[in-house]
Design an enzyme around this catalytic site. Structure first.
Site, PDB file in Angstrom:
ATOM      1  N   SER A   1       0.807  -1.191  -0.116  1.00 43.78           N
ATOM      2  CA  SER A   1       0.046  -0.153   0.093  1.00 43.78           C
ATOM      3  C   SER A   1       0.889   1.268  -0.015  1.00 43.78           C
ATOM      4  CB  SER A   1      -0.994  -0.301   1.066  1.00 43.78           C
ATOM      5  OG  SER A   1      -1.797  -1.167   1.276  1.00 43.78           O
TER       6      SER A   1
HETATM    7  N1  SAH Z   1      -0.101  -4.738   4.128  1.00 45.19           N
HETATM    8  C1  SAH Z   1       0.659  -5.472   2.706  1.00 45.19           C
HETATM    9  C2  SAH Z   1      -0.092  -5.039   1.746  1.00 45.19           C
HETATM   10  C3  SAH Z   1      -1.200  -6.272   1.352  1.00 45.19           C
HETATM   11  S1  SAH Z   1      -1.700  -6.261  -0.139  1.00 45.19           S
HETATM   12  C4  SAH Z   1       2.302  -4.622   2.984  1.00 45.19           C
HETATM   13  O1  SAH Z   1       2.529  -4.007   3.820  1.00 45.19           O
HETATM   14  O2  SAH Z   1       2.830  -5.086   2.148  1.00 45.19           O
HETATM   15  C5  SAH Z   1      -3.096  -7.374   0.254  1.00 45.19           C
HETATM   16  C6  SAH Z   1      -2.471  -8.678   0.560  1.00 45.19           C
HETATM   17  O3  SAH Z   1      -3.581  -9.540   1.034  1.00 45.19           O
HETATM   18  C7  SAH Z   1      -1.833  -9.662  -0.431  1.00 45.19           C
HETATM   19  O4  SAH Z   1      -0.671  -9.895  -0.181  1.00 45.19           O
HETATM   20  C8  SAH Z   1      -2.858 -11.025  -0.544  1.00 45.19           C
HETATM   21  O5  SAH Z   1      -2.304 -11.927  -1.016  1.00 45.19           O
HETATM   22  C9  SAH Z   1      -3.415 -10.854   0.842  1.00 45.19           C
HETATM   23  N2  SAH Z   1      -4.869 -11.562   0.953  1.00 45.19           N
HETATM   24  C10 SAH Z   1      -5.893 -11.461   0.059  1.00 45.19           C
HETATM   25  N3  SAH Z   1      -7.009 -12.414   0.559  1.00 45.19           N
HETATM   26  C11 SAH Z   1      -6.627 -12.531   1.791  1.00 45.19           C
HETATM   27  C12 SAH Z   1      -7.094 -13.613   2.861  1.00 45.19           C
HETATM   28  N4  SAH Z   1      -8.262 -14.113   2.706  1.00 45.19           N
HETATM   29  N5  SAH Z   1      -6.210 -13.862   3.824  1.00 45.19           N
HETATM   30  C13 SAH Z   1      -4.923 -13.247   4.085  1.00 45.19           C
HETATM   31  N6  SAH Z   1      -4.456 -12.479   3.241  1.00 45.19           N
HETATM   32  C14 SAH Z   1      -5.150 -12.332   1.979  1.00 45.19           C
END
Ligand code: SAH
Length: 216
Positions: A62
């Site tokens: 993000s």
């Molecule tokens: N907070 C992260 C950014 C995350 S992007 C950072 O600092 O880099 C969103 C993430 O959510 C992705 O890696 C994606 O794989 C994950 N995601 C999507 N659905 C999910 C679920 N049901 N459980 C866990 N992670 C999930």
């Protein structure tokens, strides 16, 4: 070699403080976590750009302001026990880990969970625990949580996350019927267990895929 600490100070001043994030603990954490350590080698020069960045597996880290906005909205203290859904690179978990007591973070992609866990250990974040799994089911073994932050957009609020939120807790989650566009919602659980919702504005997150989110 670019001076990352100067870039970091500049990021906080021009992207975060100017947009209204004021919580000192959040600003301190954003000034401390080396964002360049969470992006791919080739993206390092863009680590402090005012934008999301690719982290592999089709996912994104993000924008710095969004990480700060969500951390502030979660009203964390040094005693807070926090659940994060969507570990991704581990950057936001590191920010949360500097503010709160303990962070449990769940990631759906095994390779992202593994690399985030390794990176956080190398950087010395001992209070962050990463698990591979479906975060829409929360992490019941460690409930209740003072705050839950969801870093992916969901069509609705997963009921497991509401159940795992402590009384007086805050759940911050992007919710929207369109997979590419959400409202960032803050849901508070009152002392008697009721939930109050408020919108913090429009956001764009990758989809939350799982039992309580979008079905893949
Ligand atoms: N907070 C992260 C950014 C995350 S992007 C950072 O600092 O880099 C969103 C993430 O959510 C992705 O890696 C994606 O794989 C994950 N995601 C999507 N659905 C999910 C679920 N049901 N459980 C866990 N992670 C999930």
């Amino acid at each position: 070699m670019p001076d990352f600490s100067t870039q970091r100070e500049h990021m906080v001043a021009t992207q975060i403080e100017t947009r209204g994030v004021a919580a000192p603990r959040v600003l301190d954490a954003m000034r401390a976590v080396p964002r360049e350590a969470f992006v791919m080698e080739a993206m390092r020069e863009h680590a402090y750009d005012d934008s999301p960045l690719p982290i592999g597996a089709g996912q994104t880290l993000s924008q710095p302001y969004i990480v700060a906005l969500m951390a502030e909205a979660a009203e964390l203290t040094s005693d807070s026990r926090v659940l994060e859904i969507g570990t991704g690179s581990g950057y936001a978990a590191a920010v949360l880990g500097r503010i709160a007591a303990e962070v449990w973070s769940v990631e759906r992609h095994a390779e992202l969970a593994d690399s985030a866990r390794r990176r956080l250990a190398e950087l010395g974040y001992a209070n962050i625990h990463v698990r591979h799994g479906d975060g829409t089911l929360g992490w019941p073994e460690h409930m209740p949580f003072d705050a839950i932050l969801v870093a992916a957009g969901s069509p609705e609020v997963p009921s497991a996350l509401l159940e795992q939120l402590d009384l007086n807790g805050r759940l911050v989650i992007p919710v929207g019927a369109d997979p590419g566009l959400q409202q960032l919602m803050r849901i508070r659980r009152s002392p008697d267990g009721d939930f109050q919702r408020e919108s913090l504005g429009g956001v764009r997150f990758v989809p939350l895929i799982g039992e309580g989110g979008w079905r893949s």
